[in-house]
Write a protein that holds these residues in place. Structure first.
Motif, short mmCIF file in Angstrom:
data_model
loop_
_atom_site.label_atom_id
_atom_site.label_comp_id
_atom_site.label_asym_id
_atom_site.label_seq_id
_atom_site.Cartn_x
_atom_site.Cartn_y
_atom_site.Cartn_z
N PHE A 408 1.19 -1.05 -0.26
CA PHE A 408 0.27 0.08 0.04
C PHE A 408 1.03 1.03 0.23
O PHE A 408 0.55 2.38 -0.16
CB PHE A 408 -1.36 0.28 1.19
CG PHE A 408 -1.58 1.48 1.04
CD1 PHE A 408 -3.64 0.73 0.81
CD2 PHE A 408 -1.51 2.18 2.05
CE1 PHE A 408 -4.67 2.07 0.36
CE2 PHE A 408 -2.59 3.32 1.53
CZ PHE A 408 -3.72 3.16 1.31
N GLU A 409 1.63 1.50 0.80
CA GLU A 409 2.90 2.41 0.90
C GLU A 409 3.32 3.48 -0.46
O GLU A 409 3.47 3.84 -0.78
CB GLU A 409 3.59 1.98 1.72
CG GLU A 409 4.78 3.06 2.21
CD GLU A 409 5.86 2.76 3.52
OE1 GLU A 409 5.46 3.77 4.36
OE2 GLU A 409 6.15 2.17 3.84
N ASN A 410 3.66 2.09 -1.25
CA ASN A 410 4.50 1.94 -2.21
C ASN A 410 3.42 2.53 -3.20
O ASN A 410 3.56 3.55 -4.38
CB ASN A 410 5.47 1.14 -2.76
CG ASN A 410 6.49 0.99 -3.99
OD1 ASN A 410 7.33 2.05 -3.77
ND2 ASN A 410 6.11 0.15 -5.35
N ILE A 411 2.34 2.28 -3.61
CA ILE A 411 1.37 2.55 -4.71
C ILE A 411 0.64 3.88 -4.73
O ILE A 411 0.28 4.82 -4.83
CB ILE A 411 0.30 1.51 -4.64
CG1 ILE A 411 -0.90 1.36 -3.84
CG2 ILE A 411 1.16 -0.15 -5.46
CD1 ILE A 411 -1.62 1.08 -4.03
N ARG A 423 4.58 0.16 -20.45
CA ARG A 423 4.70 2.35 -20.31
C ARG A 423 4.37 2.55 -18.92
O ARG A 423 3.83 2.26 -18.06
CB ARG A 423 2.92 2.13 -21.30
CG ARG A 423 3.19 1.99 -22.30
CD ARG A 423 1.66 2.32 -23.51
NE ARG A 423 0.36 1.98 -22.87
CZ ARG A 423 -0.38 1.90 -23.49
NH1 ARG A 423 -0.72 2.24 -24.28
NH2 ARG A 423 -1.31 1.12 -22.74
N VAL A 424 4.65 4.08 -18.73
CA VAL A 424 5.20 4.49 -17.86
C VAL A 424 4.06 5.09 -17.26
O VAL A 424 3.18 6.23 -18.58
CB VAL A 424 6.41 5.43 -17.32
CG1 VAL A 424 6.76 6.57 -16.54
CG2 VAL A 424 7.57 4.96 -17.67
N ARG A 425 2.76 5.79 -16.27
CA ARG A 425 2.33 5.98 -16.02
C ARG A 425 1.87 6.73 -15.03
O ARG A 425 3.28 6.97 -13.43
CB ARG A 425 0.49 5.29 -16.24
CG ARG A 425 1.02 4.17 -17.37
CD ARG A 425 0.14 5.28 -18.32
NE ARG A 425 -0.59 4.54 -19.73
CZ ARG A 425 -0.87 4.98 -20.83
NH1 ARG A 425 -0.30 6.39 -20.61
NH2 ARG A 425 -1.40 4.61 -21.60
N SER A 426 1.49 7.02 -14.11
CA SER A 426 1.18 7.78 -13.29
C SER A 426 0.66 7.05 -11.54
O SER A 426 0.70 6.33 -11.64
CB SER A 426 0.40 9.22 -13.12
OG SER A 426 -0.85 8.54 -13.37
N GLY A 427 1.82 8.49 -10.93
CA GLY A 427 1.81 8.00 -9.17
C GLY A 427 1.29 9.11 -8.94
O GLY A 427 1.57 10.12 -9.28
#
Length: 454
Positions: A408-411, A423-427
């Motif tokens: 959870f911490e990472n996402i 593909r690179v997407r947003s966080g």
């Protein structure tokens, strides 16, 4: 919530930022030091600046043209003597109407953290026949300024204007993506070194009633791009008794609001926390909802947070503004730095609504992947795992979930991720909604202050 990896304005934003930073071929002189895993230096120091205008002194410090500050238990600004009139054509209805208006402009705020992104949020009362517009202007290191960007045209209801963000705003160096002002090329070193906000209050000519704005909040940030974040040490365990509502049971209901309940993660999460703080809707307020529908307050929350330009209920400041329409509730949009920040808030009795994106395999037990989803964090287990009210559940009873802390911490805190196609997407980099009492306890004030909110 979207269950598939479809592009959203946040995906487009972060993909553009990642491209500018040189993902897949970065220049080390401009892109920063990357680890072997492709992450920037995971410095846990908070890279967020938060500023609030909410006291009588705050409102008196601004520049008023037709507005006046009012004191009392909840100070704010209102229309005194209108500064003028204008004709406004609502782009979503085509109707043109004449409005009186008055403005208030904040003093210039110079953030401790020069920003790559800025988000404004507000708490206001807009009786029938009134609405407000919120604008933001930033300045660059060379002394030039952005245009006055519209960050929202907002009313609690939807009979006078259609609540809306404004597309197509940019100056070649920064762009507004629905509710977020972002530097186009952060790798260039360009930042916003100061910001100010402008409020325009509108009412029908000759009308005595006025909008009232009680809180204005500005969050600027420069969160390093990273695919992973440092692990935090678990703090105390506590679980708050927050109502549980599923968005999924509303699938197909009121499709005019973002295709119905399956996309209502944001208002559903908001409504859970609003009711935790005692916010309740009356039978009259809910009378428009089909009586055959369960949890009609979720339908109401979706309607009252819907952004007619974005075409969805996930506009962050619109959700905070909706929460603050309930007596005794305040709301802001901000970023937090770690799960320890959330633990500080939970220990003081304050839940949070967090925004995150992930693949199915990145969050054990979720059972889905999403390009953007909101859920309410309501506690932590003795092992430090996250207890969340996840509205993407088949029933109200199934809403309570326990998610692994590290996952959870990472996402939630990362700013970059890979979608199912690589593909690179947003966080979101730790974005959350914080809803709390208009008059917090001493312990709640201390917890909020510890995460930068006053």
């Amino acid at each position: 919530m979207s269950r598939t990896e479809q592009p959203s304005r946040r995906t487009v934003l972060t993909a553009a930022v990642a491209a500018a930073a040189g993902v897949g071929g970065a220049d080390p002189a401009t892109a920063g030091t990357l680890t072997a895993a492709g992450d920037r230096d995971p410095d846990p120091v908070r890279r967020v600046d938060q500023h609030t205008w909410t006291t009588y002194a705050d409102w008196c410090a601004g520049t008023a043209h037709g507005t006046r500050a009012v004191a009392g238990a909840r100070p704010g600004i209102v229309i005194g003597t209108a500064a003028g009139t204008l004709d406004h054509t609502d782009p979503h209805t085509g109707r043109t109407a004449t409005w009186e208006y008055a403005t208030w402009t904040s003093p210039v705020h110079r953030p401790a953290v020069p920003a790559t992104e800025a988000i404004a949020s507000w708490n206001a009362h807009t009786p029938p026949g009134t609405w407000i517009q919120v604008e933001l202007q930033g300045s660059y290191p060379d002394g030039t300024a952005t245009p006055w960007y519209v960050m929202g045209r907002w009313a609690a209801g939807d009979t006078d204007i259609r609540r809306t963000s404004v597309d197509g705003q940019g100056d070649g160096r920064s762009t507004v993506w629905t509710d977020t002002l972002a530097i186009d090329d952060p790798a260039s070193g360009l930042r916003l070194v100061s910001c100010r906000l402008r409020l325009t209050l509108y009412r029908r000519p000759g009308q005595e009633t006025t909008p009232t704005v009680w809180r204005l909040f500005l969050m600027g940030s420069d969160v390093p791009d990273r695919f992973t974040v440092p692990a935090s040490t678990p703090g105390p365990a506590r679980e708050l008794r927050v109502p549980r509502y599923s968005q999924e049971i509303h699938k197909g209901q009121y499709p005019e609001y973002d295709n119905g309940g399956e996309a209502w993660c944001s208002p559903t999460s908001s409504q859970m926390v609003i009711e935790y703080w005692g916010g309740r809707l009356t039978e009259e307020q809910l009378s428009w909802v089909d009586p055959a529908f369960a949890d009609p307050q979720v339908c109401h929350a979706a309607r009252r947070s819907y952004d007619h330009q974005y075409g969805g209920c996930g506009n962050w400041p619109f959700n905070a503004a909706y929460a603050a329409t309930f007596e005794g509730v305040q709301g802001v949009v901000t970023r937090l730095g770690s799960l320890r920040d959330l633990e500080t808030l939970i220990a003081a009795g304050i839940p949070a609504v967090t925004s995150q994106s992930f693949l199915d395999e990145e969050l054990t037990g979720a059972g889905y992947g999403t390009s953007g989803h909101l859920m309410a964090v309501i506690g932590f287990t003795s092992d430090g795992d996250v207890i969340a009210n996840d509205p993407a559940s088949p029933s109200d009873h199934a809403v309570r979930r326990v998610y692994r802390r590290r996952e959870f911490e990472n996402i939630w805190l990362r700013t970059k991720r890979y979608d199912a196609s690589g593909r690179v997407r947003s966080g979101t980099g730790g974005v959350c909604y914080l809803y709390f009492p208009a008059h917090p306890t001493q312990g709640q004030r201390e917890a909020l202050a510890a995460v930068g909110v006053r």
